[in-house]
Motif scaffolding. Structure first.
Motif, short mmCIF file in Angstrom:
data_model
loop_
_atom_site.label_atom_id
_atom_site.label_comp_id
_atom_site.label_asym_id
_atom_site.label_seq_id
_atom_site.Cartn_x
_atom_site.Cartn_y
_atom_site.Cartn_z
N ASP A 1 -0.96 -12.78 -7.75
CA ASP A 1 -2.63 -12.56 -7.24
C ASP A 1 -3.45 -13.04 -7.58
O ASP A 1 -3.44 -13.94 -9.00
CB ASP A 1 -2.34 -10.87 -8.05
CG ASP A 1 -3.78 -10.25 -8.40
OD1 ASP A 1 -4.24 -11.09 -7.74
OD2 ASP A 1 -3.46 -9.56 -9.29
N LEU B 1 3.38 3.83 -7.28
CA LEU B 1 2.32 1.83 -6.11
C LEU B 1 1.24 2.95 -5.42
O LEU B 1 2.08 3.55 -5.06
CB LEU B 1 3.44 1.92 -5.16
CG LEU B 1 2.14 0.82 -4.61
CD1 LEU B 1 2.74 -0.76 -5.53
CD2 LEU B 1 3.84 0.21 -3.21
N LEU C 1 2.33 -1.32 1.36
CA LEU C 1 1.24 -2.49 0.66
C LEU C 1 0.80 -1.84 -0.84
O LEU C 1 -0.68 -1.86 -0.51
CB LEU C 1 1.31 -3.90 1.32
CG LEU C 1 -0.16 -4.28 1.01
CD1 LEU C 1 1.30 -6.31 -0.01
CD2 LEU C 1 -0.58 -5.60 1.77
N GLY C 2 0.64 -2.56 -1.77
CA GLY C 2 -0.39 -2.17 -3.16
C GLY C 2 -0.13 -2.29 -4.12
O GLY C 2 0.55 -3.41 -4.24
N ARG C 3 -0.16 -1.86 -5.21
CA ARG C 3 -0.33 -2.11 -6.18
C ARG C 3 -0.04 -1.28 -7.56
O ARG C 3 0.16 0.17 -7.07
CB ARG C 3 -2.21 -2.56 -7.09
CG ARG C 3 -2.83 -3.32 -6.45
CD ARG C 3 -4.05 -4.04 -7.82
NE ARG C 3 -4.91 -5.09 -6.76
CZ ARG C 3 -4.58 -6.53 -6.98
NH1 ARG C 3 -3.46 -6.64 -8.10
NH2 ARG C 3 -4.94 -7.54 -6.55
N SER D 1 0.43 -5.20 -10.48
CA SER D 1 0.90 -6.64 -9.54
C SER D 1 1.26 -5.95 -8.58
O SER D 1 0.75 -4.51 -8.16
CB SER D 1 2.64 -6.54 -9.51
OG SER D 1 2.92 -6.69 -11.44
N ARG D 2 0.51 -6.99 -7.65
CA ARG D 2 0.26 -6.24 -6.05
C ARG D 2 1.97 -6.57 -4.87
O ARG D 2 2.28 -8.14 -5.80
CB ARG D 2 -0.87 -7.25 -5.70
CG ARG D 2 -1.12 -7.04 -4.11
CD ARG D 2 -2.25 -7.80 -4.08
NE ARG D 2 -2.53 -8.07 -2.30
CZ ARG D 2 -2.75 -6.35 -1.13
NH1 ARG D 2 -2.81 -5.46 -2.18
NH2 ARG D 2 -3.39 -7.32 -0.06
N THR E 1 -1.38 2.75 -2.58
CA THR E 1 -2.24 1.79 -1.64
C THR E 1 -3.29 2.91 -1.39
O THR E 1 -3.59 4.12 -1.85
CB THR E 1 -0.99 2.35 -0.68
OG1 THR E 1 -0.79 3.81 -0.16
CG2 THR E 1 0.32 2.12 -0.21
N TYR F 1 4.71 -5.45 -1.86
CA TYR F 1 5.68 -5.51 -0.80
C TYR F 1 6.49 -4.24 -1.15
O TYR F 1 7.59 -4.82 -1.42
CB TYR F 1 5.47 -6.54 0.20
CG TYR F 1 5.98 -6.09 1.67
CD1 TYR F 1 4.86 -4.75 2.89
CD2 TYR F 1 7.16 -5.94 1.72
CE1 TYR F 1 5.61 -5.12 4.09
CE2 TYR F 1 7.72 -5.95 3.25
CZ TYR F 1 7.39 -4.98 3.82
OH TYR F 1 7.52 -4.64 5.36
#
Length: 148
Positions: free
Chosen positions: A142, A59, A36-38, A106-107, A61, A109
């Motif tokens: 977001d 991505l 889960l991150g940006r 963007s965030r 984290t 998963y």
């Protein structure tokens, strides 16, 4: 009299060893990753000759912790470490959706598996690469960007 029990034990041992060997072949294993991150960059789509195209993006984290003797009751310095992951999407439908809708910042998963490989860079040097092969992506809203 002594020989018979020894042979029975030997037969049981041999049978047990062969059962272990066959169970190793059929043994299940698990290689699962959840992140889960940006997103760090807009995705790119690459295609190597004779292979299916792949969508690739990074991505980030973050891991945070407090430093100090009694972390539960004292206000200590908060430290943060960012880890960057290379995400590759090979599944045709997901690959196209990721290429079109994943954007920098963007965030999201990501579910998938870890893959360790090698490649040769421009200078003909062999390099190691760790990649997350995504098989599911969930887009998260977001709220900070929606208000802007």
């Amino acid at each position: 009299m002594f020989r018979r029990p020894v042979l029975q034990v030997f037969h049981q041992f041999v049978r047990h060893e062969s059962e272990i060997a066959s169970s190793l072949v059929l043994e299940r294993s698990l290689n699962r990753v959840q992140l889960l991150g940006r997103v760090g960059q807009d995705p790119v789509m690459r295609q190597v000759e004779g292979k299916n195209p792949v969508t690739i993006f990074s991505l980030a984290t973050n891991e945070m912790w407090k430093s100090g003797e009694n972390e539960a009751y004292q206000m200590g310095d908060v430290s943060q470490k960012t880890t960057w992951h290379r995400i590759s999407v090979f599944r045709p439908g997901l690959r196209d959706v990721a290429y079109q809708y994943v954007k920098k910042g963007s965030r999201i998963y990501v579910e998938g598996k870890v893959d360790y490989g090698e490649y040769t860079d421009k200078n003909n040097v062999r390099r190691q690469a760790t990649t997350i092969i995504a098989d599911n992506i969930i887009f998260l809203s977001d709220q900070t960007k929606e208000k802007a």
